[in-house]
Design an enzyme around this catalytic site. Structure first.
Site, PDB file in Angstrom:
ATOM      1  N   THR A 100      -3.634  -7.921  -1.537  1.00  0.00           N
ATOM      2  CA  THR A 100      -2.673  -7.410  -2.526  1.00  0.00           C
ATOM      3  C   THR A 100      -1.232  -7.680  -2.102  1.00  0.00           C
ATOM      4  OG1 THR A 100      -4.281  -5.666  -3.005  1.00  0.00           O
ATOM      5  CG2 THR A 100      -2.025  -5.327  -3.796  1.00  0.00           C
ATOM      6  N   HIS A 128      -4.131 -11.078 -11.039  1.00  0.00           N
ATOM      7  CA  HIS A 128      -4.943  -9.861 -10.939  1.00  0.00           C
ATOM      8  C   HIS A 128      -6.403 -10.274 -10.899  1.00  0.00           C
ATOM      9  CE1 HIS A 128      -6.761  -5.975 -11.810  1.00  0.00           C
ATOM     10  NE2 HIS A 128      -7.539  -6.643 -12.646  1.00  0.00           N
TER      11      HIS A 128
HETATM   12  N1  UDP Z   1       1.172  -3.026  -6.087  1.00  0.00           N
HETATM   13  C1  UDP Z   1       2.438  -2.930  -5.500  1.00  0.00           C
HETATM   14  N2  UDP Z   1       2.587  -2.193  -4.341  1.00  0.00           N
HETATM   15  C2  UDP Z   1       1.528  -1.584  -3.742  1.00  0.00           C
HETATM   16  C3  UDP Z   1       0.261  -1.686  -4.321  1.00  0.00           C
HETATM   17  C4  UDP Z   1       0.107  -2.408  -5.485  1.00  0.00           C
HETATM   18  O1  UDP Z   1       3.406  -3.488  -6.014  1.00  0.00           O
HETATM   19  O2  UDP Z   1       1.740  -0.942  -2.682  1.00  0.00           O
HETATM   20  C5  UDP Z   1       1.008  -3.778  -7.341  1.00  0.00           C
HETATM   21  C6  UDP Z   1       0.528  -5.222  -7.113  1.00  0.00           C
HETATM   22  O3  UDP Z   1       1.128  -6.059  -8.106  1.00  0.00           O
HETATM   23  C7  UDP Z   1      -0.970  -5.077  -7.318  1.00  0.00           C
HETATM   24  C8  UDP Z   1      -1.035  -4.061  -8.439  1.00  0.00           C
HETATM   25  O4  UDP Z   1       0.036  -3.139  -8.148  1.00  0.00           O
HETATM   26  O5  UDP Z   1      -1.578  -6.319  -7.627  1.00  0.00           O
HETATM   27  C9  UDP Z   1      -2.348  -3.301  -8.541  1.00  0.00           C
HETATM   28  O6  UDP Z   1      -2.627  -2.689  -7.307  1.00  0.00           O
HETATM   29  P1  UDP Z   1      -4.090  -2.665  -6.686  1.00  0.00           P
HETATM   30  O7  UDP Z   1      -4.072  -1.685  -5.565  1.00  0.00           O
HETATM   31  O8  UDP Z   1      -5.096  -2.485  -7.769  1.00  0.00           O
HETATM   32  O9  UDP Z   1      -4.221  -4.144  -6.033  1.00  0.00           O
HETATM   33  P2  UDP Z   1      -5.054  -5.431  -6.498  1.00  0.00           P
HETATM   34  O10 UDP Z   1      -6.394  -4.951  -6.990  1.00  0.00           O
HETATM   35  O11 UDP Z   1      -4.237  -6.115  -7.581  1.00  0.00           O
HETATM   36  O12 UDP Z   1      -5.177  -6.293  -5.261  1.00  0.00           O
HETATM   37 MG    MG Z   2      -6.887  -3.440  -8.362  1.00  0.00          MG
END
Ligand code: UDP
Ligand code: MG
Length: 170
Positions: A100, A128
């Protein structure tokens, strides 16, 4: 053999940076097949439904603006959505996407190669991908209608809708 499907979004930063081809080339290494695809301008309702599980995070409002491409405006305020299908689709796609946080992501991954952290601290990580099969089902049903996916992934039902307003080609 675990046959799965996974929602993939090319986020507005991926569109703005002209990375669609590069991203799809990297995902093609998975040898999975695409069973649905479309371009969407994301409205606030869809953005909030998609990221509902993060609504208490301090970056939630930034994230909702980001996925709608509000920071970029026309003509980049859109996303490309895909459903990839095949064996272990979720882990294969997430590995190619990378972690992420773009700084933690493998430099060969999509997020490692193309992601950045904004000065406000938001991870602009280009793509995503659904995190597990329950989330994949929820997200695919949110982003796609059954007839937009060419594989029967989940149970469907037929309903009759009267006085439905629709736009067709003139
Ligand atoms: N995100 C962020 N800061 C964080 C965690 C998440 O900016 O500390 C954003 C990032 O764009 C991420 C999205 O929020 O892709 C969704 O978070 P998730 O934890 O679901 O991560 P993903 O499944 O996209 O890896
Ligand atoms: Mg996610």
């Amino acid at each position: 053999m675990k046959i799965e499907q996974v929602l993939v979004l090319i986020k507005p930063d991926g569109i703005k940076k002209s990375l669609v081809g590069n991203i799809l080339t990297k995902f093609s290494e998975s040898k999975l097949i695409i069973v649905g695809s479309k371009m969407i301008k994301v409205d606030e309702k869809l953005a909030k439904a998609h990221y509902n599980h993060l609504k208490d995070k301090p970056f939630f409002n930034e994230l909702i603006n980001y996925i709608q491409g509000k920071v970029y405006g026309e003509p980049w305020n859109r996303i490309l959505a895909f459903v990839y299908h095949g064996e272990c689709a979720i882990s294969k796609i997430r590995e190619i996407a990378g972690a992420t946080n773009p700084e933690d992501a493998d430099p060969i991954s999509i997020r490692g190669s193309y992601g950045r952290i904004t000065t406000k601290g938001l991870y602009e990580n280009v793509v995503h991908c659904s995190s597990d099969s329950i989330e994949a089902a929820r997200e695919i049903k949110l982003w796609f209608n059954p007839e937009e996916v060419i594989e029967k992934l989940y149970p469907v039902k037929t309903v009759f809708i009267r006085n439905l307003k629709n736009t067709i080609w003139a």
